[in-house]
Design an enzyme around this catalytic site. Sequence first.
Site, PDB file in Angstrom:
ATOM      1  CE  LYS A  44      69.413  25.511  72.288  1.00  0.00           C
ATOM      2  NZ  LYS A  44      69.430  25.253  70.840  1.00  0.00           N
ATOM      3  CE1 TYR A 270      88.326   7.216  94.900  1.00  0.00           C
ATOM      4  CE2 TYR A 270      87.554   9.326  94.019  1.00  0.00           C
ATOM      5  CZ  TYR A 270      87.468   8.308  94.955  1.00  0.00           C
ATOM      6  OH  TYR A 270      86.513   8.376  95.937  1.00  0.00           O
TER       7      TYR A 270
HETATM    8  C1  LIG Z   1      69.873  26.420  70.190  1.00  0.00           C
HETATM    9  C2  LIG Z   1      69.354  26.969  68.941  1.00  0.00           C
HETATM   10  C3  LIG Z   1      69.777  28.219  68.477  1.00  0.00           C
HETATM   11  C4  LIG Z   1      70.868  29.023  69.147  1.00  0.00           C
HETATM   12  O1  LIG Z   1      72.118  28.476  68.841  1.00  0.00           O
HETATM   13  P1  LIG Z   1      73.472  29.194  69.335  1.00  0.00           P
HETATM   14  O2  LIG Z   1      74.545  28.457  68.615  1.00  0.00           O
HETATM   15  O3  LIG Z   1      73.547  28.971  70.803  1.00  0.00           O
HETATM   16  O4  LIG Z   1      73.354  30.616  68.969  1.00  0.00           O
HETATM   17  C5  LIG Z   1      69.192  28.718  67.323  1.00  0.00           C
HETATM   18  N1  LIG Z   1      68.241  28.022  66.666  1.00  0.00           N
HETATM   19  C6  LIG Z   1      67.808  26.809  67.083  1.00  0.00           C
HETATM   20  C7  LIG Z   1      66.771  26.097  66.310  1.00  0.00           C
HETATM   21  C8  LIG Z   1      68.353  26.242  68.220  1.00  0.00           C
HETATM   22  O5  LIG Z   1      67.931  25.045  68.634  1.00  0.00           O
END
Ligand SMILES: *Cc1c(COP(=O)(O)O)cnc(C)c1O
Length: 376
Positions: A44, A270
């Site tokens: 994702k 800054y």
């Molecule tokens: C993002 C996600 C994962 C992976 O999580 P990690 O901590 O990056 O391994 C697994 N299951 C779902 C439903 C997620 O949204």
Amino acid sequence: MPRPIALKISVAAMAHNLAIMRQRLDEVSQTLNRDSPKIWAVIKANAYGHGIEAAVSGFAQADGLAMLDLHEAMLCRQLGWTKPILLLEGFFGSADLQVIDEQQLAVVVHSFEQLAQLAHFQPRQPVPIYLKINTGMNRLGFALEELEQAWSLIQALMEQELVHFLGSMTHFACADEPSPTTVEQIQLFRQYNPAPDYPFSVCNSAAALRTELQSYLGTQPQWVRLGICLYGATPFVDLTAEDFDLRPAQTLEAEILSIQQVKPGQGVGYGHLFTAEQPMRIGVVSCGYADGYPRQAPNGTPIIVAGQRTQVVGCISMDLLTVDLTNIPQAQVGSPVILWGHAQLSVNEVAEYSGTIGYELLSTVTQRVPRYQDNT
Ligand SMILES: *Cc1c(COP(=O)(O)O)cnc(C)c1O
């Protein structure tokens, strides 16, 4: 000349991390006398910022790819991925179902609204679905008391050949810490899962890395959903990627653009957030918060210049940040800078200084930073 900043993506590191996780899961499965889990590589958010193309190559040995976005799923198919693809939040409206059917995607079903939409869609072949159970995360998923009804609706859809049931899943709230919550969630999952004879999917990176949790999961076939570990970072604050032999797959690099000699009492940048107490050599780096470096990074945040660790001093600007070069006499204009993603500087370490997590930094490097994918 392009501005000297780059995000280097290592496909080899991604493949290495997948192989390490596979080996780890194989070993624990052997001791528990069960089949090895299958692996959904979670890609994702543009593969946590690494790019879908890099993910499709790097995770070629995964059993499936999981993401949220329909367009990312379609891109994987265009890039030649023929193995399973899972949409982790399912679909966002019935219009998506057409594409899901055409591209042969699997979907998570977490609501009665989604079940109703599936009941009104005539797919070419039954839509593969996971039933998502809320065991305590209280985000997505059917409540325990809704499961009986959800399961009877799913069974009806199966009889009509509208869906193909893959199994049940849940998501952990606290797997990155040694909290009893995870074991409680596993127990609720096993107690309430209406389809215990099917494969299940519950583990994220943290749960898969904490092998002691595996003994609570039973011997039914499972699919783990691995994200952060495949990119070479851990979900833990106290355990590093090195502890698990994971390699960073993303390195954010820039250069020294300019050097200033600062006198005692003079401020830098800054708001003069940093004031020199002795004569200092200050390097100006071609990276700022508009590149995705955290603006809240305080004085002292580690950074590598010319191969040597030093620290950020002063406020992070939109396009620049400043570092202490006093003890790096060999650093000059043009010297390489590593902001994160190195054996000596993990993304988690930088993130912690800014009160965030590696996940956020990896996935929010901005569009203007050119990406270079190393396929070797
Ligand atoms: C993002 C996600 C994962 C992976 O999580 P990690 O901590 O990056 O391994 C697994 N299951 C779902 C439903 C997620 O949204």
